[in-house]
Design a protein around this motif. Sequence first.
Motif, PDB file in Angstrom:
ATOM      1  N   VAL A   1       0.852  -1.197   0.000  1.00  0.00           N
ATOM      2  CA  VAL A   1       0.000   0.000   0.000  1.00  0.00           C
ATOM      3  C   VAL A   1       0.887   1.245   0.000  1.00  0.00           C
ATOM      4  CG1 VAL A   1      -1.772   1.280   1.269  1.00  0.00           C
ATOM      5  CG2 VAL A   1      -1.848  -1.217   1.205  1.00  0.00           C
TER       6      VAL A   1
ATOM      7  N   SER B   1      -2.000  -2.206   7.507  1.00  0.00           N
ATOM      8  CA  SER B   1      -1.890  -0.870   6.922  1.00  0.00           C
ATOM      9  C   SER B   1      -2.450   0.186   7.882  1.00  0.00           C
ATOM     10  CB  SER B   1      -2.644  -0.837   5.595  1.00  0.00           C
ATOM     11  OG  SER B   1      -2.323   0.349   4.902  1.00  0.00           O
TER      12      SER B   1
ATOM     13  N   ASN C   1      -0.751  10.091   3.157  1.00  0.00           N
ATOM     14  CA  ASN C   1       0.173  11.183   2.799  1.00  0.00           C
ATOM     15  C   ASN C   1      -0.589  12.515   2.666  1.00  0.00           C
ATOM     16  OD1 ASN C   1       2.592   9.556   2.453  1.00  0.00           O
ATOM     17  ND2 ASN C   1       1.604   8.735   0.622  1.00  0.00           N
ATOM     18  N   PRO C   2      -1.328  12.910   3.707  1.00  0.00           N
ATOM     19  CA  PRO C   2      -2.212  14.070   3.537  1.00  0.00           C
ATOM     20  C   PRO C   2      -1.476  15.417   3.493  1.00  0.00           C
ATOM     21  CG  PRO C   2      -2.281  13.319   5.811  1.00  0.00           C
ATOM     22  CD  PRO C   2      -1.446  12.318   5.051  1.00  0.00           C
TER      23      PRO C   2
ATOM     24  N   ALA D   1      -6.476  10.636  12.360  1.00  0.00           N
ATOM     25  CA  ALA D   1      -5.845   9.627  13.217  1.00  0.00           C
ATOM     26  C   ALA D   1      -4.333   9.771  13.058  1.00  0.00           C
ATOM     27  CB  ALA D   1      -6.304   8.233  12.816  1.00  0.00           C
TER      28      ALA D   1
ATOM     29  N   MET E   1       2.280  14.455   8.145  1.00  0.00           N
ATOM     30  CA  MET E   1       2.682  13.237   7.429  1.00  0.00           C
ATOM     31  C   MET E   1       2.488  11.962   8.243  1.00  0.00           C
ATOM     32  SD  MET E   1       3.153  13.632   4.327  1.00  0.00           S
ATOM     33  CE  MET E   1       4.062  12.295   3.565  1.00  0.00           C
ATOM     34  N   SER E   2       2.210  12.110   9.543  1.00  0.00           N
ATOM     35  CA  SER E   2       1.947  10.914  10.356  1.00  0.00           C
ATOM     36  C   SER E   2       0.456  10.683  10.552  1.00  0.00           C
ATOM     37  CB  SER E   2       2.604  11.065  11.735  1.00  0.00           C
ATOM     38  OG  SER E   2       3.986  11.194  11.580  1.00  0.00           O
TER      39      SER E   2
END
Length: 257
Positions: free
Chosen positions: A88, A118, A168-169, A198, A223-224
């Motif tokens: 993924v 994932s 990867n927002p 989250a 990024m987390s």
Amino acid sequence: MSAGPGRLVVAGLGPAGPDWLTPEASQALADATDVVGYGPYVDRVLERPGLVRHASDNRVEVDRARHALTLAAEGRSVAVVSGGDPGVFAMASAVFEAVEAGPAEWRGLDIRVLPGVSAMQAAAARLGAPLGHDFCAISLSDNLKPWSVIARRLTAAAQGDFVIALYNPASKARPGRIHEAFALLRACQDGAAPVAFARAVGRPDERIVLTTLAQADPALADMSTLVLVGSSETRLLERPGADRPWLYTPRSYGAGR
Ligand code: SAH
């Protein structure tokens, strides 16, 4: 140097900690002579005699895959590691891209992909069961695809009334994309849809924020963070005494309305 035929496993380490590392992946790491991956993931593999750890920068996935395949072709037993599930948005595809473009002998290598947990599964489990009906996963990273494609997919997913998991927002290089993504979703979806941010699920700095599409502050995503956007069916289930309600999507569409 090991004699004999080399092999390569692509192993997912899960989204955090040893509890979400499968026994199969754990065994593959114990059997490897070489571990190849992005630095923070390689760091999660304990040092031991006989193990060579090759850490690299995150931006060079295919170079890293080629390096791993070269080691395997030399007879080494190589583990390529990714966070979460390796299939993924991660190294398994990079390995096959390198095989496809590489020397013919690489096709004959013993390559195995080992599944992992994932981030969307870990996040969903924390929240309740938001992925209980149809959902999709979209990476907001435009390193490997144009933003126009991402925008088209976001709109189509919202129109299709899917639950959407956004990987990867955000990043320092692209701080505005998550704001654009929310603007697109708000244009074609009810603002009351639940949204969850989250962050760092399973790590000591885990943080979960439950809100709605209309009220969500996209700046919460880094990024987390895994962002989950509910469908018209996704709902909250109050639970007395808990920090937050459960978030879930019923299995049948239109039930209970
Ligand atoms: N192969 C990985 C995804 C790699 S893309 C997997 O299957 O999970 C990296 C993105 O995954 C991050 O930007 C974030 O959106 C998400 N992610 C990874 N670990 C996470 C965690 N512990 N908590 C929340 N999101 C996480």
